[in-house]
Design a protein around this motif. Structure first.
Motif, mmCIF file in Angstrom:
data_model
loop_
_atom_site.group_PDB
_atom_site.id
_atom_site.type_symbol
_atom_site.label_atom_id
_atom_site.label_comp_id
_atom_site.label_asym_id
_atom_site.label_seq_id
_atom_site.Cartn_x
_atom_site.Cartn_y
_atom_site.Cartn_z
ATOM 1 N N TYR A 232 39.887 37.930 33.440
ATOM 2 C CA TYR A 232 40.471 37.412 34.532
ATOM 3 C C TYR A 232 39.923 35.858 34.868
ATOM 4 C CZ TYR A 232 40.789 42.407 35.160
ATOM 5 O OH TYR A 232 41.134 43.638 34.886
ATOM 6 N N SER A 233 40.814 35.350 35.668
ATOM 7 C CA SER A 233 40.282 33.878 36.287
ATOM 8 C C SER A 233 40.753 33.742 37.545
ATOM 9 C CB SER A 233 40.840 32.948 35.293
ATOM 10 O OG SER A 233 40.376 31.622 35.589
ATOM 11 N N HIS A 234 40.058 32.778 38.337
ATOM 12 C CA HIS A 234 40.270 32.769 39.970
ATOM 13 C C HIS A 234 40.171 31.562 40.496
ATOM 14 C CE1 HIS A 234 40.623 34.029 43.890
ATOM 15 N NE2 HIS A 234 39.469 33.481 44.343
ATOM 16 N N VAL A 235 41.085 30.815 41.295
ATOM 17 C CA VAL A 235 40.877 29.475 41.885
ATOM 18 C C VAL A 235 41.200 29.903 43.194
ATOM 19 C CG1 VAL A 235 41.481 28.239 40.019
ATOM 20 C CG2 VAL A 235 43.067 28.634 41.286
ATOM 21 N N GLU A 236 40.906 29.008 44.230
ATOM 22 C CA GLU A 236 41.152 28.938 45.699
ATOM 23 C C GLU A 236 41.508 27.562 46.105
ATOM 24 O OE1 GLU A 236 37.957 30.237 47.931
ATOM 25 O OE2 GLU A 236 38.170 32.523 47.056
#
Length: 268
Positions: A232-236
């Motif tokens: 998984y990978s996540h940005v905001e």
């Protein structure tokens, strides 16, 4: 004698004309009766019949009960009773025939969903809402392309359905835009001396949408397309036109990635 001959001649000519007309009528192609106009009239009738029942039955059931199942079935059947015959009718406009069948199938989908009312309400709600959304989109097409009309009493009800259709279409367009954007993400890989791989992708937000947050599910695939690991990978705060770095680490050997949205929240 001349009068008798003249009379016989007139009679013979008349009989000949009658025979000729009969032969001509028999050879004439049968006129096709198209159902286009009748369908649009009956569609309006079916909708208003259903809406009248809705008004009469509102607040007379609890969710997930046999009573709800009974009433929702009655409403759906009321439309089908009027419209189902058009499955077998001839239409001059083939596109209208296609939309008519799609609409009838949406009603059948709602009927099918009803079997879950008392046993799996979440599944019922999902199936019912999906069919409802499709119905409203079709109604919007009937309105825009074929001038669907309802009586003044039910104009606000029709307007509500058209608003729902617009929202559904916007959501579908938004979802399609996000999915296409995510599918285009390509990762580059760097390995350290221990065989641990760091995979990253610097991506520009070209969607025109602002993401409060965006989480990706990344399947690592071998040469045969088999998933060997999911990460998984996540940005905001991923604004339109800005760039963000997605990154993950793995020790697995893989050939390609399959990237999908796990979750996203838009900045509206």
């Amino acid at each position: 004698m001349k009068k008798v001959l003249s009379l016989l001649l007139v009679i013979c000519l008349s009989i000949g004309m009658m025979v000729g007309c009969s032969t001509k009528d028999a050879d004439a192609p049968e006129e096709i009766k198209y159902a286009d106009e009748d369908f649009m009239v009956d569609l309006s009738k079916a909708l208003e019949t259903r809406w009248a029942m809705n008004e009469q039955d509102q607040n007379s059931y609890e969710e997930g009960t046999d009573k709800q199942k009974e009433l929702f079935s009655k409403w759906t059947k009321a439309e089908l009773d009027i419209l189902q015959k058009y499955e077998d009718e001839k239409f001059e406009n083939s596109k209208l025939k296609e939309l008519a069948i799609q609409y009838i199938n949406c009603l059948k989908d709602q009927e099918e969903a009803l079997k879950y009312v008392t046993v799996d309400y979440a599944k019922f709600s999902e199936l019912w809402q999906t069919a409802y959304d499709s119905r409203t989109q079709l109604i919007a097409q009937f309105k825009e392309d074929y001038d669907l009309k309802v009586s003044e009493k039910y104009q606000s009800t029709l307007d509500d359905l058209l608003t729902n259709a617009q929202l559904v279409t916007e959501d579908q367009t938004e979802k399609s835009t996000v999915e296409e954007f995510i599918k285009g993400i390509q990762f580059t890989t760097e390995s350290d001396e221990f065989g641990l791989k760091t995979c990253s992708a610097v991506v520009e937000n070209t969607t025109g949408l602002g993401f409060k947050s965006l989480s990706l599910t990344i399947n690592l695939l071998d040469a045969d397309g088999v998933i060997i690991e999911t990460t998984y990978s996540h940005v905001e705060n991923f604004a339109p036109g800005s760039k963000a770095k997605f990154e993950f680490m793995t020790d697995k050997e893989f050939t390609s990635t399959d990237v999908n949205a796990q979750f996203y929240e838009l900045d509206k």
